[in-house]
Enzyme design. Structure first.
Site, PDB file in Angstrom:
ATOM      1  CG  HIS A 102      36.007  50.609  40.414  1.00  0.00           C
ATOM      2  ND1 HIS A 102      36.829  50.076  39.455  1.00  0.00           N
ATOM      3  CD2 HIS A 102      36.823  51.139  41.356  1.00  0.00           C
ATOM      4  CE1 HIS A 102      38.092  50.259  39.802  1.00  0.00           C
ATOM      5  NE2 HIS A 102      38.113  50.902  40.954  1.00  0.00           N
TER       6      HIS A 102
ATOM      7  CE  LYS B  44      31.917  39.706  30.296  1.00  0.00           C
ATOM      8  NZ  LYS B  44      32.801  40.846  30.358  1.00  0.00           N
ATOM      9  NE  ARG B  45      31.169  37.033  40.936  1.00  0.00           N
ATOM     10  CZ  ARG B  45      31.375  37.249  42.235  1.00  0.00           C
ATOM     11  NH1 ARG B  45      32.598  37.512  42.671  1.00  0.00           N
ATOM     12  NH2 ARG B  45      30.391  37.177  43.102  1.00  0.00           N
TER      13      ARG B  45
ATOM     14  CE  LYS C  72      30.205  41.656  35.353  1.00  0.00           C
ATOM     15  NZ  LYS C  72      31.254  42.484  34.734  1.00  0.00           N
TER      16      LYS C  72
ATOM     17  CB  THR D 122      40.217  44.631  32.877  1.00  0.00           C
ATOM     18  OG1 THR D 122      39.641  43.812  33.891  1.00  0.00           O
ATOM     19  CG2 THR D 122      40.349  46.057  33.387  1.00  0.00           C
TER      20      THR D 122
ATOM     21  CE  LYS E 150      42.615  40.875  32.748  1.00  0.00           C
ATOM     22  NZ  LYS E 150      41.776  40.588  33.906  1.00  0.00           N
TER      23      LYS E 150
END
Length: 842
Positions: free
Chosen positions: A378, A569-570, A575, A677, A681
Site C-alpha cells: 500500500h 484525507k489524513r 498529501k 480512493t 468517491k
C-alpha cells in the site's frame, strides 16, 4: 417552489422501481414493536431515541440473520474455495442504512417508521461509526467486504475488535485535541459474540528441540474471543462474515496466590492480556515499532489461522468428523490475502503450524504457504515500511524468529545461486537488515512467502517493480501484479447520493449499481439539456443540505452558490495540504489587491486527522485554522472566500461532504500516493478533480479523458530528475513574487499576530527540507486553479465535464477490483447469481 425531496424519498424512488412491496410493512412494524418491548421491559416505560434506534437495527438484523445462516449452509454444502482477507483495519462506518440498501428494505422501513411516528434519518444518526481504521487502507477493506459478498465469493474478513477505534478529533483554539472513541459504549447491535470458537494465542516462552520435533514451551496464553458481523451482498441474499477478535485473559490464574494475598493482583493483571485489543494505533503511513503493536499483529494472525485450519478440516458436506487431514490441498480451498505487511506473521505462523504441529516437511510446508498467501503493498514511503527489531522477536516470538531465519537462509541460498558473488544483492534482498539494530524487513518476508504481490494503482505497481522491490521483481517477475483500487457504488453513490443515483437510473436503468461500467451509457446524454439540468440540480440540493449542516454544527454561514473546493484525507506532508494553504493565501491576497474584480466565490474545506505524535501534521491543522480566522473575518473578502476546517473527518462525514463537493483536491507529489480512493468517491459523486499524475488519478484521467480533469505539476520522472539534481526551495521563493509574499506572511505572523513565530518550524521545513517539493508545483497549481475558477463561471460546460467524469467511473468499482483479485490471484470465479432467501422454498 415545491420542497425538494429528502434523501430518504429519493432512495425510496430508486428502491421502488421494480422493488415495491419487497417486504411487508406490517411485519416490520410488528417486529419493531416486539424489539422495542424487549428493550423497555427491562427497566422503564419511556422509550428514548436510542431505544428506537436499537429496535430498528434489531428489526433489520432479523432479515439478515436468516440469510446469514443460509449463506453459511450454502458454503458448507458446496464447499467452495474460501478467501480470507486479513487486515489490522476495517473502517466500516455505520451499518444500518447500508444494510437496508443492500437488502432493498429501506423503502419498507421508512414507511414503517413513518407510520410509527418516527423519523428514520434521526434514528440513523444515533449509530456510532465503527472507526476501526485510519484512512484508505481500512476503508478499502470495508469496500472489499461489500464487493466480495455482492459477487458471491465465500469470503471472510478477519481483524481486531478494537475497544477504541480512531480517536475523535476536537479542534480547540485551532489545535487538534484527541478524544478516545468509545464506540461500544452503548453496545453494538450488529455483532454476535462466538465464545464457542475462542482460541488460545501464545507469546514469549522458549524453543525446545526434542526427538519428535521442535516445541515452543513455557508460553503465556491470551484467549482470542471472536465477534461476528454480517456483511450483506447487494440484493443477492448472500451474507458473509467479518470476524473480529477480542483479547481475553485465561481464567486459570494461579490460585495458590490466593492464600498469600496475590489473588487481587492476579485478577487485576488480566488487563495486561486484554490490552491487546484495546486500541487502534492511529498512524497512517507511518510505522511505530512498539511491542504492543507486534502483539496485535501476531494475535490476529494466530487466532485466524487456527480458525482457517479448523474450517478447512471440517468443511466437507455430509460429515461432521474432521475429514480433511491432508493439508497439501490447502491452497486449493484457501486463499489468504495480506492487506499490507501488518498481517505478515501469517507466513511464519502457517509454517509453524505445518512443520511443528502437523509434522509436514519444510519443503512441502513452504510450498503450501507460498501457494496460499498473497500480499498487497500500500505504500512506498520508507517511513511506512515495517521493520521489526530482532531482539523484540527473540523475546516475544522466539519460534517465529527461528522460522524467519530459516526462510531467509534458503531464500539467500537461492539468490546466491542465481547471482554468484553478488554480495551487495544478497544484502539488499535479505529479510534481515544488518545495522546498529538488526531488523526484520516485513515486506521482504511477504514477497518471498507469497505467490502474488500487487500494488494498488498502475503507476504504483510500476514504481514497486522499478524501485523499492526491483531486485525481487528481477528474480520473480511472474509474482508482480497490479490491482487498481475501487470503491463500492452501494455506499458511495446509492446510499450517500440517492438524488444522483436516481437521475442516472432514470436514463440508463438501475443495473449499473452492480455493473458500474454501464455508466459509459451516460456519454449519450452529455449534450442533453434536461440531463445536464438534472445533474446540476442534484448537486445544488446536496450543497444546500451540506450548507445547512455546516451552519447547524459549525455555526458558519456559507454561500451555497460558491464553489465547494474540498480537500479531505489524513493530514500528511506528502498529501500537501500546505500547497492548498499557499493557494488560499494567494487567492486572499489577490482579492485584497483587486476587491472590485469579479472573483469566482469559493468555500475551501479541508478536513482530516493528524496522527497524535506527528508534530508537523498538527502544525498544518493550526495553520489552516489560523488562515481561516483571518480570511473569514475580513470584510473586504466577504463571502467570496471562506476557509473551513472540517472537524473529526470520518466515514459518516465523508458521506455528507462528498456528494456536495464541486472540486476534489488530489495534490500529492507524483509518486507518493499509492492509489487514493477518495479521488474515486468524488468523481462518482459529480466533483471535478484538480490533481497531480499520481496514484489512481492517472487512470481516472485515462477513463474520463485528461481534458476533463485539471492536471498539473511534475510527473514521476520529473520528480526523479529533480531528486538527482537536488531540489532548491529558495530558487522558487526568490523568483515567484506571490509565493514569496505568502511565505513571508506566514513567517512574520500575519496569520498568528499574537505569536509571530508560531509557524517557524513549518516555514523552515518548506524552505530547507521539504521532501515533497511544495514550491516546485506551486506556480502550475495556481495557474490550474485559475482554469478551475474560469470554468466554474460557465455552469453548463462545468456540468458537461462532470458527466464525462461520472461516465468514466466504471473502472473504479471495487466489484471490478475484487473480480480481478478473484480470477488472477485467488483462483475463484465471481458470480452474480442470487441464492434463495430464507422464506423461499429451497
Amino acid at each position: 417552489m415545491s420542497k425538494p425531496l429528502t434523501d430518504q424519498e429519493k432512495r425510496k424512488q430508486i428502491s421502488v422501481r421494480g422493488l415495491a412491496g419487497v417486504e411487508n410493512v406490517a411485519d416490520l412494524k410488528t417486529n419493531f414493536n416486539r424489539h422495542l418491548h424487549f428493550t423497555l421491559v427491562k427497566d422503564r416505560n419511556v422509550a428514548t431515541k436510542r431505544d428506537y434506534y436499537f429496535a430498528l437495527a434489531n428489526t433489520v438484523r432479523d432479515y439478515l440473520v436468516g440469510r446469514w445462516i443460509r449463506t453459511q449452509q450454502h458454503y458448507y454444502e458446496k464447499d467452495p474455495k474460501r478467501v480470507y482477507y486479513l487486515s489490522l483495519e476495517f473502517y466500516m462506518g455505520r451499518t444500518l442504512q447500508n444494510t437496508m440498501v443492500n437488502l432493498a428494505l429501506e423503502n419498507a422501513c421508512d414507511e414503517a417508521t413513518y407510520q410509527l411516528g418516527l423519523d428514520m434519518e434521526e434514528l440513523q444518526d444515533i449509530e456510532e461509526d465503527a472507526g476501526l481504521g485510519n484512512g484508505g487502507l481500512g476503508r478499502l477493506a470495508a469496500c472489499f467486504l461489500d464487493s466480495m459478498a455482492s459477487l458471491g465469493l465465500a469470503a471472510y474478513g478477519y481483524g481486531i475488535r478494537y475497544e477504541f477505534g480512531i480517536f475523535n478529533q476536537k479542534i480547540v483554539s485551532g489545535w487538534q485535541v484527541e478524544e478516545a472513541d468509545d464506540w461500544l459504549r452503548y453496545g453494538n447491535p450488529w455483532e454476535k459474540a462466538r465464545p464457542e470458537y475462542m482460541r488460545p494465542v501464545h507469546f514469549y516462552g522458549r524453543v525446545e528441540h526434542t526427538a519428535d520435533g521442535v516445541k515452543w514451551v513455557d508460553t503465556q496464553v491470551v484467549l482470542a474471543l471472536p465477534y461476528d458481523t454480517p456483511v450483506p451482498g447487494y440484493r443477492n441474499n448472500i451474507v458473509n462474515t467479518m470476524r473480529l477478535w477480542s483479547a481475553k485473559a485465561p481464567c486459570d490464574f494461579n490460585l495458590k496466590d490466593f492464600n498469600v494475598g496475590g489473588y487481587i493482583q492476579a485478577v487485576l493483571d488480566r488487563n495486561l492480556a486484554e490490552n491487546i485489543s484495546r486500541v487502534l494505533y492511529p498512524n497512517d503511513n507511518f510505522f511505530e515499532g512498539k511491542e504492543l503493536r507486534l502483539k496485535q499483529e501476531y494475535f490476529v494472525v494466530a487466532a485466524t489461522l487456527q480458525d482457517i485450519i479448523r474450517r478447512f478440516k471440517a468443511s466437507k458436506f455430509g460429515s461432521t468428523e474432521f475429514v480433511r487431514l491432508d493439508l497439501s490441498t490447502l491452497p486449493e480451498k484457501v486463499a489468504i490475502q495480506l492487506n499490507d505487511t501488518h498481517p505478515a506473521m501469517a507466513i511464519p505462523e502457517l509454517m509453524r503450524i505445518l512443520v511443528d504441529l502437523e509434522k509436514l516437511s519444510w519443503e512441502e510446508s513452504w510450498d503450501i504457504v507460498v501457494h496460499t498467501c498473497a500480499y498487497t503493498n500500500h505504500t512506498v514511503l520508507p517511513e511506512a515500511l515495517e521493520r521489526w527489531p530482532v531482539d523484540l522477536f527473540q523475546n516475544l516470538l522466539p519460534r517465529h524468529l527461528d522460522i524467519i531465519y530459516e526462510i531467509n537462509r534458503r531464500h539467500l541460498e537461492r539468490i546466491a545461486k542465481l547471482y554468484p558473488g553478488d554480495l551487495d544483492r544478497l544484502r539488499r534482498m535479505s529479510l534481515i537488515e544488518e545495522g546498529d539494530v538488526k531488523k526484520i524487513n516485513m515486506a521482504h518476508l511477504c514477497i518471498v512467502g507469497s505467490h502474488a504481490v500487487n500494488g494498488v494503482a498502475r503507476i504504483h505497481s510500476e514504481i514497486i517493480k522499478n524501485t523499492v522491490f526491483k531486485d525481487f521483481y528481477e528474480v520473480d517477475p511472474q509474482k508482480f501484479q497490479n490491482k487498481t483500487n475501487g470503491i463500492t457504488p452501494r455506499r458511495w453513490l446509492v446510499m450517500c447520493n440517492p438524488g444522483l443515483a436516481e437521475v442516472i437510473a432514470e436514463r440508463i436503468g438501475e443495473d449499473y449499481i452492480r455493473d458500474l461500467d454501464q455508466l459509459k451509457k451516460l456519454l449519450d446524454f452529455v449534450d442533453d439539456d434536461a440531463f445536464i439540468r438534472d445533474v446540476a440540480k442534484v448537486k445544488q440540493e446536496n450543497k444546500m443540505k451540506f450548507a445547512a449542516y455546516l451552519e447547524e454544527h459549525y455555526k458558519v454561514k456559507i454561500n451555497p452558490n460558491s464553489m465547494f473546493d474540498v480537500h479531505v484525507k489524513r493530514i500528511h506532508e506528502y498529501k500537501r495540504q500546505l500547497l492548498n494553504c499557499l493557494h488560499i493565501i494567494t487567492l486572499y491576497n489577490r482579492i485584497k489587491k483587486e476587491p472590485n474584480k469579479s472573483w469566482t466565490p469559493r468555500t475551501i474545506m479541508i478536513g482530516g486527522k493528524a496522527a497524535p505524535g506527528y508534530h508537523t501534521a498538527k502544525m498544518i491543522i493550526k495553520l489552516i485554522t489560523s488562515i481561516g480566522d483571518i480570511v473569514n473575518n475580513d470584510p473586504v473578502v466577504g463571502d467570496r472566500l471562506k476557509v473551513i476546517f472540517l472537524e473529526n473527518y470520518r466515514v459518516t462525514l465523508a458521506e455528507k461532504v462528498i456528494p456536495a463537493s464541486d472540486l476534489s483536491e488530489q495534490i500529492s507529489t507524483a509518486g507518493t500516493e499509492a492509489s487514493g480512493t477518495g479521488n474515486m468517491k468524488f468523481m462518482l459523486n459529480g466533483a471535478l478533480t484538480i490533481g497531480t499524475m499520481d496514484g489512481a488519478n492517472v487512470e481516472m484521467a485515462e477513463e474520463a479523458g485528461e481534458e476533463n480533469l485539471f492536471i498539473f505539476g511534475m510527473r514521476v520522472d520529473d520528480v526523479e530528475a529533480m531528486d538527482k539534481k537536488g531540489y532548491d526551495a529558495s530558487s522558487y521563493y526568490n523568483c515567484i513574487p506571490e509565493l514569496k509574499q505568502a511565505m513571508d506572511q506566514i513567517s512574520v505572523g500575519f496569520f498568528s499576530p499574537s505569536q509571530p513565530d508560531l509557524f517557524k518550524d513549518l516555514v523552515n521545513m518548506l524552505m530547507h527540507h521539504d521532501r515533497f517539493k511544495v514550491f516546485a508545483d506551486y506556480e502550475d497549481y495556481i495557474k490550474c486553479q485559475e482554469k478551475v475558477s474560469a470554468l466554474y463561471k460557465d455552469p453548463k460546460e462545468w456540468t458537461k465535464m462532470v458527466i464525462h467524469n461520472i461516465a468514466g467511473c466504471g473502472k473504479f468499482s471495487s466489484d471490478r477490483t475484487i473480480s480481478q483479485y478473484a480470477r488472477e490471484i485467488w483462483g475463484m470465479e465471481p458470480s452474480l447469481e442470487k441464492i434463495a432467501a430464507p422464506d423461499d422454498p429451497r
